[in-house]
Design a protein around this motif. Structure first.
Motif, mmCIF file in Angstrom:
data_model
loop_
_atom_site.group_PDB
_atom_site.id
_atom_site.type_symbol
_atom_site.label_atom_id
_atom_site.label_comp_id
_atom_site.label_asym_id
_atom_site.label_seq_id
_atom_site.Cartn_x
_atom_site.Cartn_y
_atom_site.Cartn_z
ATOM 1 N N PRO A 86 0.797 -1.236 0.000
ATOM 2 C CA PRO A 86 0.000 0.000 0.000
ATOM 3 C C PRO A 86 0.824 1.276 0.000
ATOM 4 O O PRO A 86 0.290 2.346 -0.290
ATOM 5 N N ASP A 87 2.104 1.190 0.305
ATOM 6 C CA ASP A 87 2.944 2.390 0.336
ATOM 7 C C ASP A 87 3.697 2.609 -0.971
ATOM 8 O O ASP A 87 4.688 3.345 -0.996
ATOM 9 N N VAL A 88 3.227 1.996 -2.053
ATOM 10 C CA VAL A 88 3.892 2.155 -3.345
ATOM 11 C C VAL A 88 3.923 3.627 -3.747
ATOM 12 O O VAL A 88 2.963 4.378 -3.526
ATOM 13 N N ALA A 89 5.042 4.040 -4.303
ATOM 14 C CA ALA A 89 5.213 5.450 -4.668
ATOM 15 C C ALA A 89 4.558 5.751 -6.014
ATOM 16 O O ALA A 89 4.216 4.863 -6.791
ATOM 17 N N SER A 90 4.369 7.015 -6.283
ATOM 18 C CA SER A 90 3.896 7.468 -7.596
ATOM 19 C C SER A 90 4.704 8.707 -7.985
ATOM 20 O O SER A 90 4.711 9.686 -7.226
ATOM 21 N N PRO A 91 5.469 8.672 -9.104
ATOM 22 C CA PRO A 91 5.595 7.604 -10.094
ATOM 23 C C PRO A 91 6.135 6.299 -9.506
ATOM 24 O O PRO A 91 6.945 6.326 -8.583
ATOM 25 N N ALA A 92 5.697 5.173 -10.067
ATOM 26 C CA ALA A 92 5.990 3.860 -9.504
ATOM 27 C C ALA A 92 7.479 3.529 -9.514
ATOM 28 O O ALA A 92 7.941 2.730 -8.687
ATOM 29 N N LEU A 93 8.237 4.125 -10.421
ATOM 30 C CA LEU A 93 9.666 3.835 -10.493
ATOM 31 C C LEU A 93 10.375 4.186 -9.186
ATOM 32 O O LEU A 93 11.420 3.620 -8.871
ATOM 33 N N SER A 94 9.808 5.103 -8.426
ATOM 34 C CA SER A 94 10.430 5.526 -7.170
ATOM 35 C C SER A 94 10.381 4.448 -6.099
ATOM 36 O O SER A 94 11.021 4.587 -5.053
ATOM 37 N N SER A 95 9.633 3.357 -6.339
ATOM 38 C CA SER A 95 9.533 2.286 -5.352
ATOM 39 C C SER A 95 10.609 1.217 -5.524
ATOM 40 O O SER A 95 10.619 0.228 -4.793
ATOM 41 N N ALA A 96 11.508 1.388 -6.477
ATOM 42 C CA ALA A 96 12.459 0.329 -6.811
ATOM 43 C C ALA A 96 13.674 0.272 -5.896
ATOM 44 O O ALA A 96 14.575 -0.525 -6.117
#
Length: 455
Positions: free
Chosen positions: A286-296
């Motif tokens: 649920p804490d996935v970042a947006s833009p999604a690339l920032s979660s890598a």
């Protein structure tokens, strides 16, 4: 609701009610009032794209920033609602794209939403739709400049003032937008499509490797209305390429092949959207970042953003090319159309000046609304709702006026198009409210600042 009847084109054709009718009816060899005029002996030719090039151009244009916001939309809504919304909006977008192809074949002179507006509402409609389309695309260009600054803040650990990165994005975009024909932009779009594909795969692998064992994934969530509808508009943003469809069809070798290009777009983008959104959410939680690339992760997100650089630039350039072409055609259409096919100082200088002006306006918007999800939501609500859903429904109702209830199939399609029109009105009204509140809360202290926008 009264839908104005579109005037008949110069040549007297029957109304095309469905795809079967269109296969049976004749079309002129040369489109009526072709936007590019006679280009037989021109130095620069425009009507040269085969359908697969048009399809690739549309894929590169559509699969860009929208895909990066989808995992956070899944986190907000839950897996099942987000999955159903992606599939449902994809199906509606496919249908409305088909309607736009029918409208283009019925009225070959249409090159932009402004031309369509003139058919529906006369000169006033032309100006309203023309300005709305330009604003829509310029806001899309702004979202790419914003992402460019986020990207370089991430890669360089905020190496300099964010405004400087925005200016660099402005300059790079202007240079990449110099080609005048969509066929040349196609080659850049191929690199863009590969770029976002590789970047998302790297992100999915990186998130999967580092994912903890106890990630919480919700099948259905209970967000607030504002949170939920912001997520919905972010999904809508992933299907708003319709704004460029008339322009792309005008530069195809045979516009009747547009359904093939549209099918290519819808199959590729829907598949990528579902796989990317679900995989990243299931591993990031649920804490996935947006833009999604920032979660890598600290290192891999820099790698992913580096791989995404071509997409961030080129997908924005494709939108920018469409906006500039609309202005360019409007300036030189008709008796001055020969200028579009020349490499003279007037022709080239006008193109460069249009590009510099539109990208500068986009940069100003990007600095004024420097919040990613909220900017996408505003674009979807104010413009995407109408150009991707509402207007195609009105096109169908206009083309079939007087036959809405003439047969069971017509009754069904009339109901479908009225429902789509209602969806567009709801997205516009509710989306404007929630995005306006969110922008006010998120960006009041962030506009025109050197602060790091990647945190």
């Amino acid at each position: 609701m009264s839908v104005p009847e579109a005037p008949q084109p110069v040549q007297d054709f029957e109304v095309y009610n469905d795809s079967a009718d269109m296969e049976k009816k004749p079309y002129p060899e040369e489109p009526v009032d072709d936007p590019f005029g006679n280009e037989e002996s021109g130095e620069v030719k425009y009507r040269i794209m085969p359908w697969w090039q048009a399809g690739m151009l549309m894929v590169a244009e559509n699969i860009s920033l929208g895909i990066l916001s989808l995992p956070s939309a899944v986190a907000t809504l839950g897996i099942v609602p987000a999955f159903l919304l992606i599939l449902g909006l994809s199906g509606i977008s496919w249908y409305t794209g088909i309607v736009m192809g029918q409208f283009k074949q019925r009225y070959p002179q249409v090159h932009s939403m402004g031309d369509a507006g003139e058919l529906l509402m006369g000169p006033i409609g032309r100006e309203i739709f023309y300005v709305g389309q330009l604003l829509f695309i310029i806001f899309l260009m702004a979202s790419h400049i914003l992402t460019f600054s986020v990207l370089f803040n991430t890669i360089t650990n905020h190496g300099t003032c964010t405004i400087v990165f925005g200016v660099v994005g402005l300059i790079v975009s202007c240079l990449a937008a110099l080609p005048r024909t969509a066929e040349k932009v196609f080659y850049m779009s191929t690199i863009s499509a590969l770029s976002i594909l590789i970047a998302t795969i790297v992100t999915m692998v990186a998130i999967g490797v580092q994912a903890p064992d106890n990630v919480q994934n919700d099948i259905i969530t209970a967000p607030t209305f504002q949170e939920g509808f912001l997520a919905v508009t972010n999904i809508v943003f992933a299907f708003i390429a319709h704004v460029s469809f008339f322009g792309i069809m005008s530069e195809m070798q045979d516009p009747k092949d547009f359904p093939k290009a549209l099918a290519m777009l819808q199959i590729v983008d829907t598949t990528m959207y579902i796989v990317t959104a679900m995989v990243i959410y299931c591993y990031a939680g649920p804490d996935v970042a947006s833009p999604a690339l920032s979660s890598a992760g600290p290192v891999m997100k820099k790698v992913a953003y580096g791989l995404a650089i071509p997409t961030v630039i080129v997908a924005g350039v494709v939108f920018g090319h469409v906006a500039c072409k609309y202005i360019y055609v409007r300036i030189f259409r008709g008796e001055r159309s020969h200028h579009m096919h020349q490499k003279s100082l007037l022709a080239t200088g006008t193109w460069v000046a249009i590009g510099l002006t539109t990208w500068t306006v986009a940069w100003v918007i990007a600095e004024s609304i420097p919040v990613f999800n909220e900017l996408l939501s505003l674009i979807s609500s104010l413009f995407g709702s109408w150009f991707s859903y509402g207007m195609p429904a009105i096109f169908w109702l206009s083309m079939n006026k007087g036959q809405w209830f003439s047969s069971p199939s017509k009754i069904a399609l009339t109901i479908v198009n009225l429902i789509i029109l209602g969806i567009a009105i709801a997205i516009c009204g509710l989306g404007l409210y929630v995005s306006g509140v969110a922008i006010n809360e998120s960006s009041s202290n962030a506009s025109w600042t050197c602060a790091n926008n990647a945190t």
